[in-house]
Design an enzyme around this catalytic site. Structure first.
Site, mmCIF file in Angstrom:
data_model
loop_
_atom_site.group_PDB
_atom_site.id
_atom_site.type_symbol
_atom_site.label_atom_id
_atom_site.label_comp_id
_atom_site.label_asym_id
_atom_site.label_seq_id
_atom_site.Cartn_x
_atom_site.Cartn_y
_atom_site.Cartn_z
ATOM 1 N N ASP A 46 35.589 39.608 40.594
ATOM 2 C CA ASP A 46 36.288 38.902 39.511
ATOM 3 C C ASP A 46 35.874 37.430 39.423
ATOM 4 O O ASP A 46 36.329 36.701 38.537
ATOM 5 C CB ASP A 46 37.809 38.991 39.715
ATOM 6 C CG ASP A 46 38.318 40.420 39.536
ATOM 7 O OD1 ASP A 46 37.627 41.233 38.877
ATOM 8 O OD2 ASP A 46 39.402 40.730 40.063
ATOM 9 N N LYS A 68 47.671 38.283 42.241
ATOM 10 C CA LYS A 68 48.054 39.313 41.262
ATOM 11 C C LYS A 68 47.994 40.709 41.890
ATOM 12 O O LYS A 68 48.926 41.494 41.741
ATOM 13 C CB LYS A 68 47.115 39.228 40.046
ATOM 14 C CG LYS A 68 47.387 40.248 38.965
ATOM 15 C CD LYS A 68 46.967 39.754 37.596
ATOM 16 C CE LYS A 68 45.464 39.715 37.390
ATOM 17 N NZ LYS A 68 44.897 41.007 36.983
HETATM 18 C C1 S3P Z 1 41.844 45.084 41.507
HETATM 19 C C2 S3P Z 1 40.644 45.624 41.864
HETATM 20 C C3 S3P Z 1 39.351 45.208 41.318
HETATM 21 C C4 S3P Z 1 39.469 43.960 40.445
HETATM 22 C C5 S3P Z 1 40.697 43.938 39.615
HETATM 23 C C6 S3P Z 1 41.942 44.040 40.482
HETATM 24 C C7 S3P Z 1 43.067 45.561 42.192
HETATM 25 O O1 S3P Z 1 38.800 46.267 40.602
HETATM 26 O O2 S3P Z 1 38.327 43.803 39.633
HETATM 27 O O3 S3P Z 1 40.764 42.749 38.852
HETATM 28 O O4 S3P Z 1 44.097 44.860 42.182
HETATM 29 O O5 S3P Z 1 43.027 46.650 42.760
HETATM 30 P P1 S3P Z 1 38.149 47.551 41.296
HETATM 31 O O6 S3P Z 1 39.088 48.683 41.068
HETATM 32 O O7 S3P Z 1 36.858 47.736 40.563
HETATM 33 O O8 S3P Z 1 37.960 47.280 42.759
#
Ligand code: S3P
Length: 441
Positions: free
Chosen positions: A321, A24
């Protein structure tokens, strides 16, 4: 079609090779960067989940066209800030914190005001961590309490900053990197460790970005106002989705699984390190590098008895996650596992740390909680019977997945509401479970 799933049987032994849904984070980034490239980018194997489809809708609203032919999306970019924006444009980021935060970085110079909105869960989340540094760069943002809806008015007066992150966040750092593309001079972000897909993709695109790592800090410098060419990209599998199948296999009897072509970026594989510390013996094979990202096949087999773990907070960001499903492994392990400094979990699609504690108690596991630290008292003989109903978890996709894996490994009669939440990140979740023999209604 009803919006709940019922599971009444644990899964039989299996020996399967599966493909997991595409990553994703990388899907969203590949679309956003293709929208800023010069020419037609071709992206294959894109995750077709709601968060990603909302990203496609967002660039379309900003005047970027795309089309799909078999497995390949063609995205027609006109360079950095090459949007064609109409008056009164609203972008709906749905459930996606990543889309909402990253796109703000691309809109700092927008021709007209853009309004950014989201669903109920996203509207509760805090945007101060991106709003503050974006304002330091000169961005013109209007909102109440640092929450959606947010209005952003483009400005011509952007300036490069040196920004020191207090808490590692890939969404925050990526937002600032994207804003830096629009900003003259050199923007510097001293970031704490978090997933680095944006940096890797820009390097692969030969954009002038430099990362120097020292003592747990990445010093990222971005030279603004450069262009990059359209590109081809094939999105690999998502370790965050694979996580549920890894734990399903570990906790099932006499089972094996190979998960093909998964992104194993070091900033993402905390779950493998943690489960292997618990005695899991998960192996990565056929490792290769593709456009700057590491990919491998993941081999996992059942583990009769897992050990407890004392999880170092240095692993938190690389498993952020995945903790929900890691906690299920800890619930079935021998001994007391401890996890610390997990406040970030409460900043996600739902208050995941609070809900995890509630969930573990629901399945009869003792949990001690002191602020953002928890101890999980594992029980290797844990078996469930009776009725369980899951509702009111803000339609959090990962809590839905956790509930299904719990039902399939520990038993009980489960009614799990908000099935549609799977569309956020892994629309084929239930189908994939069925291919390995799960009985699900
Ligand atoms: C993501 C970063 C993560 C993660 C989120 C997706 C991303 O969060 O928890 O589901 O795609 O940049 P953080 O911004 O806290 O690193």
């Amino acid at each position: 079609m009803s919006n709940h799933t019922t599971i009444k049987n644990i899964i039989h032994s299996f020996n399967k090779e599966i493909e997991i849904s595409s990553d994703k984070s990388i899907s969203i980034r590949s679309i956003l960067l293709a929208s800023q490239a010069v020419g037609v980018s071709k992206i294959s194997n894109l995750l077709e989940s709601e968060d990603v489809l909302n990203t496609l809708k967002a660039i379309k609203k900003l005047g970027i066209n795309y089309s799909k032919n078999s497995n390949v999306y063609s995205i027609h970019g006109f360079g950095v800030n090459g949007f064609n924006i109409k008056k009164n444009t609203t972008i709906h980021a749905g459930n996606s914190g990543t889309l909402a935060r990253l796109i703000l970085g691309l809109l700092v110079k927008a021709k007209y005001k853009i309004e950014l909105i989201g669903d109920k869960s996203l509207s509760k989340r805090d945007f101060s961590r991106v709003i503050r540094p974006l304002r330091l760069m000169g961005a013109n943002i209007v909102c109440k309490n640092n929450k959606l809806p947010i209005k952003i008015y483009g400005t011509k007066f952007l300036r490069p900053i040196v920004y020191n992150e207090n808490i590692g966040s890939a969404q925050v750092k990526s937002c600032l990197i994207l804003s830096a593309l629009n900003t003259p001079g050199k923007t510097i972000i001293n970031s704490k460790i978090s997933r680095n897909h944006t940096e890797l993709m820009l390097k692969f695109l030969k954009y002038p970005i430099k990362v120097v790592s020292k003592k747990g800090i990445d010093r990222i410098s971005v030279q603004g106002l450069n262009q990059f060419k359209a590109f081809k990209y094939k999105v690999p599998g998502d370790i965050s989705s694979a996580a549920f199948f890894i734990v399903l296999t570990l906790l099932s009897k006499k089972s094996r699984m190979v998960i093909k072509n998964v992104n194993i970026n070091k900033s993402r594989i905390g779950i493998i390190t943690i489960l292997n510390k618990m005695g899991a013996n998960i192996k990565l094979k056929k490792m290769k590098i593709y456009n700057g990202e590491e990919i491998a096949d993941i081999y996992v087999k059942s583990k009769e008895i897992l050990n407890s773990v004392n999880c170092s907070p240095s692993l938190n960001s690389s498993a952020i996650d995945e903790f929900l499903i890691i906690f299920l492994a800890a619930a079935k392990a021998k001994g007391v596992s401890s996890f610390k400094e997990l406040g970030e979990m409460n900043k996600k699609e739902s208050k995941r740390l609070d809900l995890a504690v509630k969930f573990l108690k629901l399945i009869g596991i003792k949990v001690d909680r002191l602020q953002n630290n928890i101890n999980i008292h594992g029980n290797p003989n844990l078996k469930l019977s009776g009725n369980f109903e899951m509702k009111d978890f803000l339609k959090d996709h990962r809590i839905f997945f956790l509930s299904c894996i719990t039902a399939l490994t520990l038993g009980g009669n489960w009614k799990i509401n908000d099935k549609e939440s799977i569309n956020t990140s892994f629309p084929n979740f239930l189908k994939t479970l069925k291919t390995i023999g799960a009985k699900i209604n």
